[in-house]
Design a protein around this motif. Structure first.
Motif, PDB file in Angstrom:
ATOM      1  N   ALA A 119       0.813  -1.216   0.000  1.00 35.49           N
ATOM      2  CA  ALA A 119       0.000   0.000   0.000  1.00 35.49           C
ATOM      3  C   ALA A 119       0.847   1.267   0.000  1.00 35.49           C
ATOM      4  O   ALA A 119       1.948   1.307   0.555  1.00 35.49           O
ATOM      5  CB  ALA A 119      -0.936   0.007   1.198  1.00 35.49           C
ATOM      6  N   ARG A 120       0.272   2.301  -0.611  1.00 34.90           N
ATOM      7  CA  ARG A 120       0.905   3.615  -0.658  1.00 34.90           C
ATOM      8  C   ARG A 120      -0.111   4.673  -0.247  1.00 34.90           C
ATOM      9  O   ARG A 120      -1.254   4.663  -0.715  1.00 34.90           O
ATOM     10  CB  ARG A 120       1.394   3.945  -2.074  1.00 34.90           C
ATOM     11  N   VAL A 121       0.318   5.603   0.622  1.00 37.02           N
ATOM     12  CA  VAL A 121      -0.498   6.761   0.981  1.00 37.02           C
ATOM     13  C   VAL A 121       0.295   8.006   0.605  1.00 37.02           C
ATOM     14  O   VAL A 121       1.457   8.155   0.999  1.00 37.02           O
ATOM     15  CB  VAL A 121      -0.837   6.793   2.480  1.00 37.02           C
ATOM     16  N   VAL A 122      -0.328   8.881  -0.171  1.00 40.28           N
ATOM     17  CA  VAL A 122       0.299  10.119  -0.618  1.00 40.28           C
ATOM     18  C   VAL A 122      -0.549  11.284  -0.125  1.00 40.28           C
ATOM     19  O   VAL A 122      -1.722  11.413  -0.515  1.00 40.28           O
ATOM     20  CB  VAL A 122       0.416  10.176  -2.149  1.00 40.28           C
ATOM     21  N   ASN A 123       0.008  12.118   0.739  1.00 41.91           N
ATOM     22  CA  ASN A 123      -0.700  13.278   1.251  1.00 41.91           C
ATOM     23  C   ASN A 123      -0.178  14.533   0.557  1.00 41.91           C
ATOM     24  O   ASN A 123       1.005  14.877   0.691  1.00 41.91           O
ATOM     25  CB  ASN A 123      -0.500  13.399   2.760  1.00 41.91           C
TER      26      ASN A 123
END
Length: 308
Positions: free
Chosen positions: A168-172
């Motif tokens: 998984a990847r989270v980009v803020n």
């Protein structure tokens, strides 16, 4: 609900992009879908969101779906999570792009925008905007509710699905305005930079403290940013810190934040210096980081940079 988890759905990357009916968010959706991902495009306005999906499908990108989302409402984030869970059973990529400026702007004669776009440097453009903005408390409150709490609402609602992904990847999407250099007191700067002891609960408390000081006209008391876009700067600093807290807690994911640059979008009346294609580069890079890539980091475009 229509659809459901199938064997094939686990072999394709599934992405959610917030604030995606226009600008950088829409471009990120286009590039993700062009790369083969199934994309859930979200927006607060249903008509605009559905129109954005139709536009992408006309470009030959059928694997884009719309789901209404008001990031400031936890119940809306919960409905989105239910949709993704029922349809896909997991989530691989989350791009938190939704945001507001926290100010009211009076640009005067719209014809002046042509001169701003064609004859001013980026620094001069920002100063031009600063001179035409006011920061009422209602806008500051909305800014924290959307930019910080909204990002946190959506991330927390989708977290079980992100943890169900093997990669998984989270980009803020943040801003250089969220860097700690805009805070004047060392105590507050140190606290926001002390990831070993910082918690999401404390960030919530700092959000409330800022709004209290803002309402009482005491931004200097604790060293909050002053000189324009105060709420926006605080909201992005809190997002930067939350990114680091989340990355430290969930080491199986790559969680990062970035300043996409001064991009030509509606929020700045298209006076930016970068195209949306250029502005999406950092988000796309972070969405496709290798497993051993950085986490809990801040990026200026595609380059890793300090939080200060």
């Amino acid at each position: 609900m229509e659809g459901g988890v199938t064997a094939s759905s686990f072999h394709k990357r599934v992405a959610v992009v917030t604030g995606a009916n226009r600008g950088i968010g829409l471009e990120v959706c286009r590039q993700l879908a062009s790369g083969g991902a199934t994309v859930v495009l979200t927006a607060r306005d249903e008509k605009r969101g559905a129109a954005a999906v139709d536009a992408l499908r006309e470009l030959g990108l059928p694997d884009v779906l719309f789901h209404q989302l008001d990031v400031g409402e936890p119940s809306s984030a919960a409905r989105l999570a239910d949709f993704v869970r029922d349809r896909f059973g997991k989530l691989d990529i989350l791009v938190n792009n939704a945001g507001v400026s926290g100010v009211r702007m009076d640009i005067g004669d719209p014809a002046a925008l042509h001169q701003v776009r064609t004859s001013m440097s980026a620094v001069e453009r920002l100063e031009w905007f600063n001179q035409r903005t006011t920061e009422p408390f209602e806008e500051a409150e909305k800014c924290l509710r959307t930019n910080y709490h909204g990002t946190k609402n959506v991330t927390e609602a989708l977290l079980p699905l992100l943890l169900s992904s093997s990669d998984a990847r989270v980009v803020n999407v943040s801003s250089s305005y969220g860097l700690l250099r805009f805070f004047s007191r060392e105590e507050l700067k140190h606290e926001l930079d002390d990831i070993e002891n910082l918690s999401a609960e404390r960030l919530d408390e700092l959000s409330e403290l800022f709004l209290k000081d803002f309402k009482n006209g005491r931004l200097d008391h604790h060293g909050w940013p002053v000189g324009g876009f105060s709420a926006y700067k605080v909201s992005k600093a809190l997002i930067n810190a939350y990114t680091r807290v989340l990355a430290k807690k969930h080491t199986s994911m790559r969680v990062n934040c970035l300043d996409p640059g001064y991009v030509k979008t509606d929020i700045n009346f298209h006076t930016g210096v970068l195209t949306v294609e250029e502005g999406a580069r950092g988000a796309m890079m972070l969405a496709h980081l290798p497993k051993e890539g950085p986490t809990g980091s801040y990026f200026n475009g595609t380059e890793q940079a300090p939080f200060v």
